[in-house]
Design a protein around this motif. Structure first.
Motif, PDB file in Angstrom:
ATOM      1  N   ASN A  32       0.850  -1.175   0.000  1.00  0.00           N
ATOM      2  CA  ASN A  32       0.000   0.000   0.000  1.00  0.00           C
ATOM      3  C   ASN A  32       0.892   1.232   0.000  1.00  0.00           C
ATOM      4  OD1 ASN A  32      -2.340  -1.656   0.304  1.00  0.00           O
ATOM      5  ND2 ASN A  32      -1.853  -1.841   2.468  1.00  0.00           N
ATOM      6  N   PHE A  51      -4.373   1.314  -2.422  1.00  0.00           N
ATOM      7  CA  PHE A  51      -4.429   0.029  -1.735  1.00  0.00           C
ATOM      8  C   PHE A  51      -4.658  -1.106  -2.710  1.00  0.00           C
ATOM      9  CE2 PHE A  51      -3.984   1.206   2.598  1.00  0.00           C
ATOM     10  CZ  PHE A  51      -4.473   2.491   2.697  1.00  0.00           C
TER      11      PHE A  51
ATOM     12  N   GLU B   3      -7.156  17.466  15.193  1.00  0.00           N
ATOM     13  CA  GLU B   3      -5.770  17.342  14.787  1.00  0.00           C
ATOM     14  C   GLU B   3      -4.927  16.769  15.916  1.00  0.00           C
ATOM     15  OE1 GLU B   3      -4.754  21.340  13.661  1.00  0.00           O
ATOM     16  OE2 GLU B   3      -4.377  21.939  15.722  1.00  0.00           O
ATOM     17  N   VAL B   4      -3.783  16.269  15.539  1.00  0.00           N
ATOM     18  CA  VAL B   4      -2.814  15.760  16.502  1.00  0.00           C
ATOM     19  C   VAL B   4      -1.969  16.939  16.975  1.00  0.00           C
ATOM     20  CG1 VAL B   4      -0.830  14.232  16.818  1.00  0.00           C
ATOM     21  CG2 VAL B   4      -2.741  13.520  15.340  1.00  0.00           C
ATOM     22  N   TYR B  33       1.713   6.447  16.733  1.00  0.00           N
ATOM     23  CA  TYR B  33       3.017   6.221  16.121  1.00  0.00           C
ATOM     24  C   TYR B  33       3.979   7.354  16.487  1.00  0.00           C
ATOM     25  CZ  TYR B  33      -0.302   3.832  13.002  1.00  0.00           C
ATOM     26  OH  TYR B  33      -1.323   3.073  12.491  1.00  0.00           O
ATOM     27  N   TYR B  35       7.630   8.927  14.788  1.00  0.00           N
ATOM     28  CA  TYR B  35       8.622   8.940  13.729  1.00  0.00           C
ATOM     29  C   TYR B  35       9.661   9.998  14.091  1.00  0.00           C
ATOM     30  CZ  TYR B  35       5.154   6.662  10.682  1.00  0.00           C
ATOM     31  OH  TYR B  35       4.243   5.794  10.123  1.00  0.00           O
ATOM     32  N   SER B  48       5.032   1.808  16.744  1.00  0.00           N
ATOM     33  CA  SER B  48       3.581   1.933  16.713  1.00  0.00           C
ATOM     34  C   SER B  48       3.015   1.314  17.990  1.00  0.00           C
ATOM     35  CB  SER B  48       2.978   1.279  15.477  1.00  0.00           C
ATOM     36  OG  SER B  48       3.229  -0.115  15.492  1.00  0.00           O
ATOM     37  N   PHE B  91       7.980  13.282  15.095  1.00  0.00           N
ATOM     38  CA  PHE B  91       6.572  13.412  14.717  1.00  0.00           C
ATOM     39  C   PHE B  91       5.746  12.311  15.387  1.00  0.00           C
ATOM     40  CE2 PHE B  91       6.936  16.604  11.520  1.00  0.00           C
ATOM     41  CZ  PHE B  91       8.149  16.397  10.881  1.00  0.00           C
ATOM     42  N   THR B  99      -2.731   1.171   9.218  1.00  0.00           N
ATOM     43  CA  THR B  99      -2.809   1.660   7.846  1.00  0.00           C
ATOM     44  C   THR B  99      -3.122   0.546   6.860  1.00  0.00           C
ATOM     45  OG1 THR B  99      -0.419   1.456   7.635  1.00  0.00           O
ATOM     46  CG2 THR B  99      -1.282   3.606   8.200  1.00  0.00           C
ATOM     47  N   SER B 100      -2.816  -0.684   7.195  1.00  0.00           N
ATOM     48  CA  SER B 100      -3.137  -1.752   6.265  1.00  0.00           C
ATOM     49  C   SER B 100      -4.644  -1.956   6.168  1.00  0.00           C
ATOM     50  CB  SER B 100      -2.453  -3.054   6.676  1.00  0.00           C
ATOM     51  OG  SER B 100      -2.891  -3.423   7.963  1.00  0.00           O
ATOM     52  N   THR B 102      -6.623   0.517   5.551  1.00  0.00           N
ATOM     53  CA  THR B 102      -6.991   1.688   4.737  1.00  0.00           C
ATOM     54  C   THR B 102      -7.212   2.965   5.533  1.00  0.00           C
ATOM     55  OG1 THR B 102      -9.410   1.488   4.661  1.00  0.00           O
ATOM     56  CG2 THR B 102      -8.152   0.125   3.126  1.00  0.00           C
ATOM     57  N   HIS B 103      -6.816   2.982   6.755  1.00  0.00           N
ATOM     58  CA  HIS B 103      -6.964   4.229   7.501  1.00  0.00           C
ATOM     59  C   HIS B 103      -5.658   5.006   7.497  1.00  0.00           C
ATOM     60  CE1 HIS B 103     -10.491   2.090   9.038  1.00  0.00           C
ATOM     61  NE2 HIS B 103     -10.998   3.283   9.130  1.00  0.00           N
ATOM     62  N   GLU B 104      -5.746   6.265   7.111  1.00  0.00           N
ATOM     63  CA  GLU B 104      -4.547   7.068   7.003  1.00  0.00           C
ATOM     64  C   GLU B 104      -4.065   7.523   8.366  1.00  0.00           C
ATOM     65  OE1 GLU B 104      -6.898  10.551   5.128  1.00  0.00           O
ATOM     66  OE2 GLU B 104      -5.145  11.481   6.054  1.00  0.00           O
ATOM     67  N   GLN B 105      -2.811   7.888   8.410  1.00  0.00           N
ATOM     68  CA  GLN B 105      -2.227   8.446   9.616  1.00  0.00           C
ATOM     69  C   GLN B 105      -2.333   9.968   9.572  1.00  0.00           C
ATOM     70  OE1 GLN B 105       1.669   6.916  10.688  1.00  0.00           O
ATOM     71  NE2 GLN B 105       1.308   5.093   9.490  1.00  0.00           N
ATOM     72  N   PHE B 107      -0.717  13.329  11.154  1.00  0.00           N
ATOM     73  CA  PHE B 107       0.536  13.700  11.802  1.00  0.00           C
ATOM     74  C   PHE B 107       0.408  14.987  12.615  1.00  0.00           C
ATOM     75  CE2 PHE B 107       3.829  10.874  10.198  1.00  0.00           C
ATOM     76  CZ  PHE B 107       3.137  10.199   9.199  1.00  0.00           C
ATOM     77  N   GLY B 108       1.163  15.039  13.706  1.00  0.00           N
ATOM     78  CA  GLY B 108       1.291  16.274  14.456  1.00  0.00           C
ATOM     79  C   GLY B 108       2.346  17.164  13.828  1.00  0.00           C
TER      80      GLY B 108
END
Lengths: 108, 116
Positions: A32, A51, B3-4, B33, B35, B48, B91, B99-100, B102-105, B107-108
């Motif tokens: 993905n 995806f 927001e983060v 998460y 980074y 994570s 971050f 995310t696998s 289909t939910h996006e991350q 970011f702060g």
């Protein structure tokens, strides 16, 4: 090991020029892929994601990307850039791998 | 739009000191998460966190690092004994699911850590 690479580190374009930023991934299984953008002084934001299904993905602000499995590529495109597109662009995979980023500078 | 958030925006510390970087993820998110991005280098995954435990971590996330969700809103990254090479932008991100799925991350804005 899985990785994501971006070969263009800094791109300078004039307004209305077309944009293509390269992204290659190295992973043999299901992958993905994402493109994120970071405008000056702002958070990383998601531009688009792939995806499965249609390999041509449309995102926000007129951006699109095409997943080409045979080339392990997921290049970002925009037909006509604007000054407000000046930002850093990151390609990423779902195993938390980010590319090194491409700084885009659009001259008015 | 939720927001983060991250605090502080900039932290300066001396080598060997402990630092705690704080994050408030989006309230209905379940995955968190951290980074980091060393100046001029790529964004690197650290860890994570889901259901009050680490779900994945990278080679960078060694014994000097720890994460915690001390209450219902904060998510912290602790570096026990900072080194010069820990200087980076850190971050925090959160997502409704991994995310696998289909939910996006989200970011702060990042915390810039400078170790002197």
């Amino acid at each position: 090991a899985q990785s994501v690479s971006q070969h263009n580190h800094h791109v300078i374009l004039s307004e209305a020029a077309s944009l293509e930023l390269g992204c290659n991934y190295s992973y043999g299984g299901t992958v993905n892929l994402f493109w994120y953008v970071q405008y000056p002084g702002q958070h990383l934001q998601l531009l688009l994601k792939y995806f499965s299904g249609d390999p041509l993905v449309k995102g926000i602000k007129g951006f699109e990307a095409e997943f080409i499995k045979s080339k392990f590529s997921f290049n970002l495109r925009k037909p006509s850039v604007q000054w407000s597109d000046t930002a850093e662009y990151f390609c990423a995979s779902d195993k938390f791998y980010f590319g090194s980023g491409t700084k885009l500078n659009v001259k008015p | 739009e939720p927001e983060v958030t991250q605090t502080p925006s900039h932290q300066v510390t001396q080598m060997g000191q402990e630092v705690i970087l704080r994050c408030v993820p989006i309230s209905n998110h379940l995955y968190f998460y951290w980074y980091r991005q060393i100046l001029g280098q790529k964004v690197e995954f650290l860890v994570s966190f889901y259901n009050n435990e680490i779900s994945e971590k990278s080679e960078i996330f060694d014994d000097q690092f720890s994460v915690e969700r001390p209450d219902g809103s904060n998510f912290t990254l602790k570096i026990r004994s900072t080194k010069l090479e820990d200087s980076a932008m850190y971050f925090c991100a959160s997502s409704e699911a991994g995310t696998s799925l289909t939910h996006e991350q989200y970011f702060g804005p990042g915390t810039r850590l400078t170790v002197t």
